[in-house]
Design a protein around this motif. Structure first.
Motif, short mmCIF file in Angstrom:
data_model
loop_
_atom_site.label_atom_id
_atom_site.label_comp_id
_atom_site.label_asym_id
_atom_site.label_seq_id
_atom_site.Cartn_x
_atom_site.Cartn_y
_atom_site.Cartn_z
N PHE A 33 0.85 -1.19 0.00
CA PHE A 33 0.00 0.00 0.00
C PHE A 33 0.89 1.24 0.00
O PHE A 33 2.10 1.16 0.24
CB PHE A 33 -0.95 0.01 1.21
N GLY A 34 0.26 2.38 -0.29
CA GLY A 34 1.06 3.61 -0.32
C GLY A 34 0.19 4.85 -0.20
O GLY A 34 -1.03 4.81 -0.42
N TYR A 35 0.85 5.95 0.16
CA TYR A 35 0.19 7.24 0.42
C TYR A 35 1.02 8.36 -0.21
O TYR A 35 2.25 8.33 -0.15
CB TYR A 35 0.10 7.43 1.93
N ALA A 36 0.36 9.33 -0.82
CA ALA A 36 1.07 10.55 -1.25
C ALA A 36 0.14 11.73 -1.04
O ALA A 36 -1.08 11.62 -1.24
CB ALA A 36 1.47 10.46 -2.72
N ASP A 37 0.73 12.88 -0.63
CA ASP A 37 -0.10 14.08 -0.55
C ASP A 37 0.54 15.20 -1.34
O ASP A 37 1.64 15.04 -1.89
CB ASP A 37 -0.41 14.45 0.91
N ASN A 38 -0.13 16.33 -1.37
CA ASN A 38 0.34 17.39 -2.27
C ASN A 38 1.50 18.21 -1.69
O ASN A 38 1.93 19.18 -2.29
CB ASN A 38 -0.81 18.29 -2.72
N SER A 39 2.00 17.77 -0.50
CA SER A 39 3.24 18.41 0.00
C SER A 39 4.44 17.70 -0.59
O SER A 39 5.57 18.13 -0.41
CB SER A 39 3.29 18.31 1.52
#
Ligand code: G6P
Length: 571
Positions: A33-39
């Motif tokens: 699984f993975g996560y990315a945000d706009n920072s």
């Protein structure tokens, strides 16, 4: 094949919050699984979703992904999100880009540096340095295969969402918007959704959304908001695993379905039955357990004098004989199995009508159908189909009963109870069988598909090689494999003399026969069930319990078996 979620909210939310929503899609895959945000923050991990993986991350725009590996091994590098060369773009993708080799070759020749072995990474590199919205028509014309993609850019509070083939839906919340593979990701936060059509893309912020259709020259399109309701059923309660919880829910689920077929779903059943009569011939299309339920449906209909066939969805093209005297019935628990959806596309293209039996409401299969029945089993979380298989069989029997098949629905409760009364005996058998490498299951007529279904359960949950076969075929080859002590489960409906002979044949060669009903042979498990529907269901339950207890004896990950997923959204 994977699950994707994106959040755009007015107030910052934690990574934990969006990963919790993603956890609800874990049935679509759990390799990484993975996560990315706009920072620009990005976290990737191998294995099941750990909602605390990113303790310090808060943002107003983020995307997450749970993976079932197709292209590239199960590694952190291959986990999504994927970035372009600059790290300015992050994408998550569900589907398969079928021409990715060619695209990657061109991109590498142009200087792009790839990090992963996935097909998905090509998407991030394609948009590098481009105006995302303006580049969308070119993306849709160059990229082949299936995709549902979420894309964010560093410093930008917008999610680009676009799809072809794979499902995608927007959820409208009070102070923000969510986008995901299916409504289940956000069904605890809203009951309003907008479903993406084929070849559409959207720009999503916390304030609103704009949809565009590639088919209409990327022009803006008006979308309808669909209100939905979904019963939550995810608490494990007193049970150690979802599998046993869901098996134990069978009596309740079966009762609920029968009631709804006689009440709120009455017009829908009547419509489908009329479609069957008008066509004169039924072709079921399904995969996995749903295919086995369809094989049983074929026999119910044949007994009512109606021609029917069941075809495995992934092979549908090879067998397709379709004309106006055919009604296709798609059978799918999830309503998202890509093989089924692909077959349905082919059927629709020939102008043939499609009815469906689904469990997950608002699913793609349901929305593609001319008429549908809901099998009303409630949410099923364990990868293995248990209560949903039983309800599919009941729905088949019910439809067949409306064209003349005689089913004794009144005896169902008693038979189900009888199968459960055998639980202790089944545990003993499980302890005895736990180290066996091969198990054979023999059925005849209507119990043959049940034999195949029990074999499938033994393979996927207990990791035992199992073969469910027609008892009559035994002597044409498989009998050579029977040795002293080989376990053979014989499904013996009352009054079936032929299956008794098959049991005797294997017994004479030293097999350890476990009879579901005795009919003269030493009884392994008492199933009862003079009625065919009741016998099918009771023996299925006994097989499910046996599978469960063998897996427990072996200490296996029962609800999430290795390499599998509940909803297979790739071909
Ligand atoms: C997967 C699941 C099976 C299921 C099959 C068809 O392989 O692991 O349990 O029977 O898909 O799924 P569907 O949702 O179309 O019934």
């Amino acid at each position: 094949m994977c699950g994707i979620v994106g959040f755009a909210f007015r107030q910052p939310f934690s990574a934990k919050e969006i990963l919790t929503a993603l956890k609800r899609l874990e049935y679509r895959g759990y390799d990484s699984f993975g996560y990315a945000d706009n920072s620009g923050a990005c976290i990737k991990r191998v294995g099941e979703i750990a909602v605390d993986a990113a303790p310090g991350s808060f943002s107003r725009t983020a995307i997450v992904h749970t993976r079932w590996a197709t292209h590239g091994g199960i590694t952190e590098t291959n986990a999504h999100p994927h970035a372009d060369c600059t790290g300015g773009i992050a994408i998550v993708h569900n589907g398969i880009i079928s021409n990715y080799r060619e695209l990657r070759g061109d991109m590498e020749a142009a200087g792009h540096v790839f990090r992963s072995q996935t097909d998905s990474e090509t998407i991030a590199h394609f948009f590098e340095g481009k105006d995302v919205k303006k580049a969308m028509p070119e993306f849709f014309s160059r990229f082949q295969g299936e995709f549902a993609v979420l894309l964010i850019r560093k410093g930008d509070e917008k999610i680009y969402a676009f799809k072809r083939g794979s499902p995608l839906v927007l959820g409208i919340a009070q102070d923000g918007n969510m986008v995901a593979s299916d409504i289940y990701a956000f069904s605890n936060k809203t009951n309003r959704a907008i479903f993406f059509n084929e070849d559409e893309f959207a720009e999503i912020t916390w304030e609103g959304w704009k949809f565009y259709s590639i088919g209409e020259g990327a022009a803006p399109v008006e979308k309808e908001i669909t209100p939905f309701s979904w019963k939550e059923g995810e608490e494990l309660g007193e049970y150690p695993h979802y599998m046993i919880k869901e098996i134990k829910e069978i009596p309740q689920a079966a009762g609920r379905l029968l009631l709804s077929l006689q009440a709120e779903q009455k017009p829908a059943v009547e419509k489908i039955v009329q479609m069957m009569k008008n066509a004169g011939r039924v072709i079921f299309v399904a995969s996995g357990s749903s295919y086995h339920a369809a094989l049983i449906g074929v026999q119910f209909l044949a007994r009512a004098g109606m021609e029917a066939r069941a075809i495995v969805a992934s092979e549908f093209r090879s067998f397709m004989i379709l004309d106006e005297s055919t009604l296709a019935i798609a059978v799918s628990q999830s309503g998202e199995t890509m093989d089924v959806i692909e077959a349905m596309r082919g059927i629709k293209a020939k102008g043939v009508k499609i009815a469906s039996l689904v469990n997950v409401p608002y699913s793609t299969v349901q929305r593609m159908s001319n008429a549908h029945l809901n099998i009303a089993a409630g949410q099923e979380i364990c990868v293995a189909a248990t209560k949903t298989f039983v309800n599919q069989v009941i729905a088949m029997a019910y439809m067949a009963s409306m064209v003349g098949y005689k089913a004794d629905f009144a005896s169902l409760d008693g038979c189900i109870a009888k199968a459960f009364s055998q639980e202790e005996r089944i545990k003993e058998i499980a302890a005895e069988l736990k180290d066996r490498k091969d198990i054979y299951i023999l059925g005849r007529g209507i119990s043959y598909p049940v034999a195949r279904e029990i074999a499938l359960k033994l393979k996927e949950i207990s990791y035992v090689h199992a073969e469910g076969m027609m008892a009559g075929e035994l002597k044409h080859g498989t009998l050579a494999l029977i040795e002293d002590g080989t376990p053979v489960i014989c499904l013996m409906p009352k009054n079936d003399k032929d299956i008794v002979s098959s049991a005797e044949e294997v017994k004479a060669r030293g097999a350890r026969v476990i009879a579901f009903n005795g009919n003269g042979i030493e009884e392994g498990v008492k199933i009862g069930g003079a009625d065919a529907v009741a016998f099918c269901i009771a023996s299925t339950i006994a097989g499910q319990l046996l599978t469960y207890y063998i897996a427990r004896e072996k200490g296996l990950p029962i609800d999430k078996p290795r390499n599998l997923a509940k909803s297979v959204t790739v071909k």
